[in-house]
Design an enzyme around this catalytic site. Structure first.
Site, PDB file in Angstrom:
ATOM      1  N   LYS A 112       0.826  -1.215   0.000  1.00  0.00           N
ATOM      2  CA  LYS A 112       0.000   0.000   0.000  1.00  0.00           C
ATOM      3  C   LYS A 112       0.858   1.261   0.000  1.00  0.00           C
ATOM      4  O   LYS A 112       0.396   2.323  -0.407  1.00  0.00           O
ATOM      5  CB  LYS A 112      -0.964  -0.009   1.172  1.00  0.00           C
ATOM      6  CG  LYS A 112      -2.026  -1.096   1.012  1.00  0.00           C
ATOM      7  CD  LYS A 112      -3.199  -0.936   1.929  1.00  0.00           C
ATOM      8  CE  LYS A 112      -4.267  -1.976   1.610  1.00  0.00           C
ATOM      9  NZ  LYS A 112      -3.848  -3.360   2.005  1.00  0.00           N
TER      10      LYS A 112
HETATM   11  C1  PLP Z   1      -4.508  -4.501   1.321  1.00  0.00           C
HETATM   12  C2  PLP Z   1      -3.733  -5.769   1.240  1.00  0.00           C
HETATM   13  C3  PLP Z   1      -4.103  -6.803   0.335  1.00  0.00           C
HETATM   14  C4  PLP Z   1      -5.329  -6.723  -0.548  1.00  0.00           C
HETATM   15  O1  PLP Z   1      -5.219  -5.750  -1.542  1.00  0.00           O
HETATM   16  P1  PLP Z   1      -6.514  -5.190  -2.288  1.00  0.00           P
HETATM   17  O2  PLP Z   1      -6.025  -4.132  -3.197  1.00  0.00           O
HETATM   18  O3  PLP Z   1      -7.422  -4.679  -1.198  1.00  0.00           O
HETATM   19  O4  PLP Z   1      -7.142  -6.340  -3.020  1.00  0.00           O
HETATM   20  C5  PLP Z   1      -3.288  -7.925   0.280  1.00  0.00           C
HETATM   21  N1  PLP Z   1      -2.197  -8.046   1.078  1.00  0.00           N
HETATM   22  C6  PLP Z   1      -1.829  -7.088   1.941  1.00  0.00           C
HETATM   23  C7  PLP Z   1      -0.634  -7.302   2.795  1.00  0.00           C
HETATM   24  C8  PLP Z   1      -2.580  -5.920   2.063  1.00  0.00           C
HETATM   25  O5  PLP Z   1      -2.206  -4.971   2.942  1.00  0.00           O
END
Ligand code: PLP
Length: 463
Positions: A112
C-alpha cells in the site's frame, strides 16, 4: 483526461478533483473516460529504466490537465525516495516459471506504500495550488493507518489523524503509528473495537457541518489515484521478464480488488498479460462470484491474512462497470440490490466478460501455512501469509509463461503466522530495527462520537 462515475450520475472530473473527491457524489467510483494505450515499442522502451522514469511514462496520460510533466516527475521522485530498495519493486525467483514481486520495501513494509506515498505528494501539490487545508481521518485495524501516516507526515497542507482500537493492534502496528515525530500526525487510541472506530468515522463523514469545518477527507482503497499508482509495477515486472515480446501472468492476493484491478488496467493499456489470478483466503466472495455467478455477502471470518478479510470488495464495482458495458444505471441497480438483499446474480453476459479477464482460487488457513513452510524449504525465502495465499493459488496456473505472484507484505509484519508455519520469527529489516526504542506519542480517547470530534477539533486547531 476526464473521469466518470461507475454509477453514471455524477459530474465528470479531471484527475486532481477525482483524486481529492474520492467517492463520487452518486456513490460510484471514478474511472477514466477512455484508457490510453501503450504501443509495443513504448512498452519495450521501459526495459532497464529506473522505476520512477517508468512510472512517469506509464501514468503521465492519466494526470494530463492536472500536473505538468516536470512537476509530476518531481513528485514521483519524492514519493519513491522512501522505498528502501534501489529497484523499488524487485523480482525474486521461486521456481523456473514462478517469481515473487516484492512490494514491501516501503516505510510500512506493505504494497500500500506504493499508492499512498504517491497520493501524499499529489494531494500536497494540488492543495498548495488551491490554498486548501484538509484533515485526513482514517480508522484502522492495523495496516492502512500507518501507510497513511507515512505518506502524509510533515506535509504542510494536511493533518492526518488515525483512529485505532486501544489494545487491539499489534505492537509493531501501534509503534508505526505512534512514533512519527511530525506535528501534523496524530494517533488516537479509542476505547472500543475497530467496528466502533469505523462507525464513529462514518457518522463524522455524514455530518456535513463537521466535515466542512475541518476539511474532513478520506483516502481509502477506492481512490482512483491509488489504483493508478499500482498499475506501474505490473509493467516494470512484466518488462523485466520479457514483455512485450513474451506474455506474463500474475497472481494477486486480493481483498478490496484494487491491486488486481490495476493489473487489468495494465492489460487494457496493451501489456500482454495472459492470466490475472484472483487469490482469496476463506473470505472468498470474489472466488464464489467468478465460479458461481452470484455476488453475495457472508460474515467476515478472521484469518492469518487479515488484510484480505473482507465482506464485500469495494473496487469490484469498477470491474462490474466494465463487464456491464459501462452501463452506470445497471451498476447502480446492482449496488442497490447488494444493499437491500445482501447480494445479486451477475448477468450471463457480464459473468462471461469477467471470466475472460480473471480466474480465481482460494487458500484455506492450513494451505496458507503450508505455502509458507514449503516456500521456505524449497527456496529459503520467507513469505508473509498474504503472499502465501497467492503462492498457493498460483500453483495450478504455473507455466508455460512466467507467473508473477505479488508479495504484498514483509513477513516481519506477521511474525506469529510465520512462526506458526516454520518455527522461526522473521526479524524486522535493519532500517526499522530501532522501532522499539523510539518514543511514542498517542492520545487516548473515549469511544463516543462527541469525545472523538472534540479531540479532532483540538488537534486541527493546534496545527
Ligand atoms: C490490502 C492488502 C491486500 C489486498 O489488496 P486489495 O487491493 O485490497 O485487493 C493484500 N495483502 C496485503 C498485505 C494488504 O495490505
Amino acid at each position: 483526461m476526464r473521469y466518470v462515475s461507475t454509477r453514471g450520475r455524477a459530474p465528470a472530473l479531471g484527475f486532481a478533483d477525482a483524486m481529492l473527491t474520492g467517492l463520487a457524489r452518486d456513490g460510484g467510483l471514478y474511472v477514466p473516460e477512455a484508457l490510453p494505450r501503450m504501443s509495443k515499442d513504448e512498452i519495450a522502451a521501459l526495459a532497464g529504466l529506473p522505476y520512477e522514469e517508468a512510472a512517469f511514462r506509464i501514468m503521465r496520460p492519466f494526470v494530463e490537465g492536472s500536473f505538468d510533466d516536470a512537476e509530476f516527475r518531481a513528485l514521483i521522485d519524492r514519493a519513491y525516495a522512501q522505498i528502501g530498495h534501489a529497484a523499488r519493486a524487485p523480482l525474486v525467483q521461486l521456481a523456473p516459471d514462478h517469481f515473487l514481486l516484492e512490494l514491501f520495501h516501503g516505510p510500512t513494509l506493505a504494497f500500500k506504500d506504493f499508492a499512498m506515498q504517491l497520493i501524499g505528494q499529489l494531494f500536497q501539490a494540488a492543495l498548495e495550488r488551491s490554498g486548501q487545508r484538509i484533515t485526513i481521518v482514517g480508522a484502522t485495524s492495523g495496516d492502512t493507518g500507518s501507510a497513511a501516516i507515512e505518506a502524509f507526515r510533515g506535509l504542510p497542507n494536511v493533518d492526518v489523524m488515525i483512529l485505532y482500537p486501544h489494545g487491539r493492534v499489534s505492537e509493531v502496528q501501534r509503534r508505526q503509528m505512534t512514533t512519527p515525530t511530525e506535528a501534523n500526525v496524530h494517533a488516537l487510541a479509542v476505547d472500543g473495537t475497530f467496528d466502533d472506530c469505523q462507525a464513529a468515522l462514518k457518522e463524522m463523514f455524514a455530518d456535513e457541518a463537521f466535515r466542512d469545518e475541518i476539511g474532513l477527507t478520506a483516502v481509502n482503497s477506492i481512490n482512483w489515484g491509488r489504483v493508478l499508482a499500482q498499475v506501474v509495477y505490473f509493467f516494470t515486472s512484466a518488462v523485466a521478464l520479457g514483455a512485450p515480446h513474451r506474455p506474463v501472468s500474475f497472481t494477486v492476493p486480493t481483498g478490496n480488488f484494487g491491486d488486481i484491478y490495476a493489473g487489468a488496467i495494465a492489460r487494457d493499456m496493451g501489456l500482454p498479460i495472459e492470466r490475472l489470478v484472483v487469490a482469496t483466503n476463506r473470505n472468498d466472495i470474489l472466488h464464489r462470484t467468478l465460479t458461481e455467478g452470484d455476488y453475495r455477502k457472508e460474515g467476515v471470518a478472521p484469518t492469518i491474512s487479515p488484510s484480505m478479510d473482507i465482506q464485500v470488495s469495494s473496487n469490484f464495482e469498477r470491474a462490474l462497470w466494465d463487464a456491464y458495458g459501462r452501463d452506470g444505471a445497471a451498476v447502480a441497480q446492482l449496488m442497490e440490490e447488494l444493499k437491500g438483499q445482501g447480494g445479486f446474480a451477475v448477468s450471463q453476459g457480464a459473468i462471461g466478460a469477467l471470466r475472460d479477464r480473471f480466474v480465481s482460487g482460494r487458500a484455506s488457513e492450513e494451505e496458507t501455512l503450508e505455502a509458507i513452510r514449503r516456500t521456505h524449504a524449497e527456496t529459503g525465502e520467507v513469505i508473509c501469509p498474504h503472499t502465501a495465499v497467492g503462492v498457493h493459488v498460483a500453483q495450478p496456473f504455473l507455466g508455460p509463461v512466467p507467473m508473477v505472484t505479488l508479495a504484498t507484505a514483509h513477513p516481519a509484519k506477521f511474525p506469529d503466522a510465520v512462526e506458526q508455519a516454520m518455527g522461526q520469527r522473521p526479524p524486522l529489516p535493519l532500517r526499522m530495527a530501532d522501532l522499539y526504542d523510539r518514543p511514542e506519542r498517542v492520545t487516548r480517547v473515549a469511544g463516543d462520537l462527541e469525545a472523538l470530534k472534540s479531540a479532532i477539533r483540538e488537534k486541527t486547531a493546534a496545527a
